[in-house]
Write an enzyme that holds these catalytic residues in place. Sequence first.
Site, PDB file in Angstrom:
ATOM      1  N   SER A 173      -2.620   5.600  -7.326  1.00 43.61           N
ATOM      2  CA  SER A 173      -1.694   4.591  -6.817  1.00 43.61           C
ATOM      3  C   SER A 173      -1.103   3.850  -8.014  1.00 43.61           C
ATOM      4  CB  SER A 173      -2.407   3.650  -5.835  1.00 43.61           C
ATOM      5  OG  SER A 173      -1.495   2.749  -5.243  1.00 43.61           O
ATOM      6  N   HIS A 175       0.815   6.993  -4.236  1.00 41.00           N
ATOM      7  CA  HIS A 175       1.505   6.008  -3.405  1.00 41.00           C
ATOM      8  C   HIS A 175       2.859   5.677  -4.026  1.00 41.00           C
ATOM      9  CE1 HIS A 175      -2.778   4.638  -2.075  1.00 41.00           C
ATOM     10  NE2 HIS A 175      -2.378   5.725  -1.437  1.00 41.00           N
ATOM     11  N   ASP A 220      -7.956   3.130  -0.739  1.00 37.42           N
ATOM     12  CA  ASP A 220      -7.684   4.486  -0.282  1.00 37.42           C
ATOM     13  C   ASP A 220      -8.508   5.493  -1.084  1.00 37.42           C
ATOM     14  OD1 ASP A 220      -6.452   6.403   1.290  1.00 37.42           O
ATOM     15  OD2 ASP A 220      -4.696   6.577  -0.019  1.00 37.42           O
TER      16      ASP A 220
END
Length: 219
Positions: free
Chosen positions: A39, A66, A159
């Site tokens: 991310s 992401h 996540d």
Amino acid sequence: MSFPQPARHTSPRPGPELIVTEPGSRPHDAFAVVAIASSAGGITALSEVLGGLPAELPVPVLIVQHLDPRHKTVIAEIMARRTKLPVQLAREGDRAEAGTVYIAPPNYHLLIGPDHVLSLSSSELVHFVRPSADLLFESVAGAYGPQAIACVLTGSGSDGGMGVSAVKARGGTVIVQDPQTAEFRSMPDTAVRAGAVDFILPLDEIAHVIAGLVQADQP
């Protein structure tokens, strides 16, 4: 091929005890896929990992990074300049081919089925994100079992924690970037706390470990 050594810790770590699996210490089928999640800070981290993988990598690489869904992404073009491997945004119905990197497009979950065909989903957000590392890892665990490698790199949020547990439960191998070396440590920390990690490594060692694992069973 000689294997790199498992995680080397520079300082004591709080949380669950880390169980490190020595390469070759358990029987397994040849590894068949690598799934990577990142991310915040991930573009730099992915560039480092992909850039260190050999052109003859015998497995596909699936990536969740992401991304801002409001903008067209050029991540595939950026990564293609950093690695010897072909890179593309994943498409519905693609069959995962060895030596190719597939990146989840913005705002779509990336999944893979038992037939090793990719699918994209716009189902609800998971941990406030889409694509979700958890969903990718869980699908990889179901499709590949002990043949899967899951890797968590720098990122904010949580996540990936549930996903690495799924991979480990099916006999797969989990690699996490050392949180102390990550630009954003929340995702690596979450994965470590899940207690399902085989290797905790500084960023510059991850590609070497992945290549060693996937090439170990090659003739």
